[in-house]
Design a protein around this motif. Structure first.
Motif, short mmCIF file in Angstrom:
data_model
loop_
_atom_site.label_atom_id
_atom_site.label_comp_id
_atom_site.label_asym_id
_atom_site.label_seq_id
_atom_site.Cartn_x
_atom_site.Cartn_y
_atom_site.Cartn_z
N LYS A 104 -82.88 -13.32 38.64
CA LYS A 104 -84.15 -12.15 38.30
C LYS A 104 -83.11 -11.97 36.53
N VAL A 105 -83.83 -12.36 36.21
CA VAL A 105 -83.22 -11.48 34.41
C VAL A 105 -83.02 -10.18 34.54
N ILE A 106 -82.17 -9.53 34.14
CA ILE A 106 -81.77 -7.83 34.89
C ILE A 106 -82.05 -7.43 32.89
N SER A 107 -81.59 -7.54 31.98
CA SER A 107 -81.16 -7.26 30.78
C SER A 107 -81.19 -8.57 29.11
N THR A 108 -81.61 -8.66 28.64
CA THR A 108 -81.24 -9.52 28.00
C THR A 108 -81.17 -8.95 26.25
N MET A 109 -80.42 -9.42 25.31
CA MET A 109 -79.96 -8.76 24.35
C MET A 109 -79.70 -9.66 23.39
N ASP A 110 -79.57 -9.71 21.67
CA ASP A 110 -79.85 -10.98 20.51
C ASP A 110 -77.87 -10.89 20.63
N VAL A 111 -77.87 -11.94 19.99
CA VAL A 111 -76.06 -12.81 20.17
C VAL A 111 -75.73 -13.30 19.05
N ARG A 112 -74.68 -13.39 18.44
CA ARG A 112 -74.62 -14.69 16.91
C ARG A 112 -73.14 -15.65 18.25
N TYR A 125 -69.09 -6.64 21.59
CA TYR A 125 -70.02 -5.41 20.67
C TYR A 125 -68.99 -6.27 19.07
N SER A 126 -70.05 -6.31 18.10
CA SER A 126 -69.73 -6.53 16.84
C SER A 126 -70.33 -5.76 15.88
N ALA A 127 -69.85 -4.89 15.07
CA ALA A 127 -70.39 -3.83 14.00
C ALA A 127 -70.96 -4.80 12.54
N ASP A 128 -70.18 -6.29 12.39
CA ASP A 128 -70.29 -6.90 11.42
C ASP A 128 -72.01 -7.37 11.87
N PHE A 129 -72.31 -8.07 13.16
CA PHE A 129 -72.68 -7.81 14.21
C PHE A 129 -74.11 -7.18 13.91
N ALA A 130 -74.12 -5.76 13.73
CA ALA A 130 -74.57 -4.93 13.64
C ALA A 130 -75.44 -4.25 12.47
N ASP A 174 -76.73 -4.64 19.67
CA ASP A 174 -76.69 -3.21 20.59
C ASP A 174 -75.70 -3.33 21.53
N LYS A 175 -75.21 -1.75 20.92
CA LYS A 175 -74.03 -1.61 21.72
C LYS A 175 -74.60 -0.69 23.48
N ALA A 176 -75.64 -0.45 23.15
CA ALA A 176 -75.58 0.64 24.50
C ALA A 176 -75.87 -0.38 25.41
N LYS A 177 -76.62 -1.64 25.38
CA LYS A 177 -77.35 -2.10 26.01
C LYS A 177 -75.63 -3.33 26.13
N LEU A 178 -74.38 -3.57 25.76
CA LEU A 178 -73.49 -3.75 25.75
C LEU A 178 -72.85 -3.25 26.71
N SER A 179 -72.92 -1.73 26.58
CA SER A 179 -71.64 -0.75 27.33
C SER A 179 -72.44 -1.11 29.20
N LYS A 180 -73.55 -0.87 28.87
CA LYS A 180 -74.59 -1.16 30.31
C LYS A 180 -73.89 -2.64 31.19
N LEU A 181 -73.93 -3.53 29.89
CA LEU A 181 -73.51 -5.05 31.14
C LEU A 181 -72.24 -4.95 31.21
N PHE A 182 -71.07 -4.21 30.13
CA PHE A 182 -69.33 -4.18 30.55
C PHE A 182 -69.48 -3.35 32.31
N ASP A 183 -69.89 -2.59 31.55
CA ASP A 183 -70.02 -1.47 33.76
C ASP A 183 -70.68 -2.57 34.76
N ASP A 184 -71.61 -3.47 34.60
CA ASP A 184 -72.24 -4.14 35.57
C ASP A 184 -71.66 -5.36 35.44
N VAL A 185 -70.88 -6.27 34.41
CA VAL A 185 -70.78 -7.50 34.82
C VAL A 185 -68.69 -7.00 35.33
#
Length: 301
Positions: free
Chosen positions: A206-214, A259-264, A280-291
């Motif tokens: 099940k997909v919980i969240s998604t985000m763009d990456v490079r 997180y990458s400020a350069d990517f943002a 997306d720093k907010a999304k990654l912060s939540k993911l960091f807590d979950d992983v």
């Protein structure tokens, strides 16, 4: 002599481990593709977005002032303008045009996506992707292919589409999320697609969240395969490139999701030195807590 050789080998091993663990960072002169190039302080804010999968405003121009043809236009179609000219002409001002940044542009992009003329999420900024999509629509419908939206073009687009929903106007990622790799369907997984340039956090399929990456450049590619999260660091700085790597989750030597400020700031006109960058720093912060350490990471095409 023997003691000196032992000490040298020990020091060399310790140095190699330290470098491997912290080797990742954003390349700020990505078009060179060199991992050893020193980052440019001005590059992060002067290079425009050149992503093949987005239509973001240039990073160096946060205001992105509308084009001259659109600045004096009415925000909604004018019936009289439409009636006076069946197709675009110099006497008909554009409703929307390249350079505009508005909620109406976001709606336009969502409607073009319904027509399968845009494959990316709306950004609200009228750039090259939107211009190309509008030209295609105009050509297919017997209108002058100017790339700008005049009253008649806008009326035609509205007539062939439905009013976009909130999810259509602001989807969770700019890039369309790829179908998960089969290896992502069990357990707790960061499922990372190089094809769609997205990360999907999944639990038992099940997909919980998604985000763009490079990813990394040709000279410093992001490794593909199945890995585990080895360790995490909420605040980290690369010891080689001296760039911040907040919310770092290391999965393959010195490569990490972070997180990458350069990517943002610059989007896909840049690249990492092998890490998986998130903007997306907010999304990654939540993911960091979950992983958790030990969770699976799948990187695939």
């Amino acid at each position: 002599m023997h003691r000196q050789r032992v000490m040298a080998r020990t020091l060399g091993l310790a140095t190699a481990v330290a470098l491997a663990a912290t080797a990742c960072g954003s390349q700020k002169t990505e078009n060179t593709g060199s991992a050893s190039t020193a980052p440019s302080a001005s590059a992060a804010v002067t290079t425009p977005e050149s992503s093949p999968s987005s239509d973001d405003k240039p990073a160096g121009d946060p205001s992105a002032s509308p084009s001259a043809s659109a600045s004096s236009a009415s925000p909604s179609p004018s019936p009289s303008a439409s009636a006076s000219s069946p197709s675009a002409s110099p006497s008909v001002k554009a409703v929307m045009a390249n350079g505009d940044d508005s909620e109406q542009v976001r709606e336009l992009q969502a409607r073009l996506k319904q027509l399968k003329l845009m494959s990316v999420a709306p950004t609200g900024f009228y750039g090259s992707k939107t211009t190309t999509a509008v030209k295609s629509f105009q050509s297919r419908n017997g209108l002058t292919a100017s790339g700008s939206v005049d009253a008649e073009t806008w009326k035609k687009i509205q007539g062939l589409t439905k009013k976009p929903t909130a999810d259509e106007l602001r989807p969770p990622t700019v890039n369309e999320v790829d179908a998960p790799d089969p290896r992502c369907m069990t357990g707790r997984v960061m499922c990372i697609s190089k094809e769609s340039r997205t990360l999907a956090w999944m639990i038992d399929g099940k997909v919980i969240s998604t985000m763009d990456v490079r990813f990394g450049s040709e000279n410093t590619p992001t490794r593909e395969g199945v890995f585990d999260v080895g360790w995490k660091a909420k605040e980290w700085t690369s010891t080689i490139y001296h760039t911040p790597m907040p919310y770092a989750m290391f999965f393959s030597g010195g490569q990490a999701v972070h997180y990458s400020a350069d990517f943002a700031a610059r989007g896909y006109s840049g690249a990492s030195h092998g890490c998986v960058n998130v903007r997306d720093k907010a999304k990654l912060s939540k993911l960091f807590d979950d992983v958790k350490v030990g969770d699976k990471v799948v990187v695939y095409w």
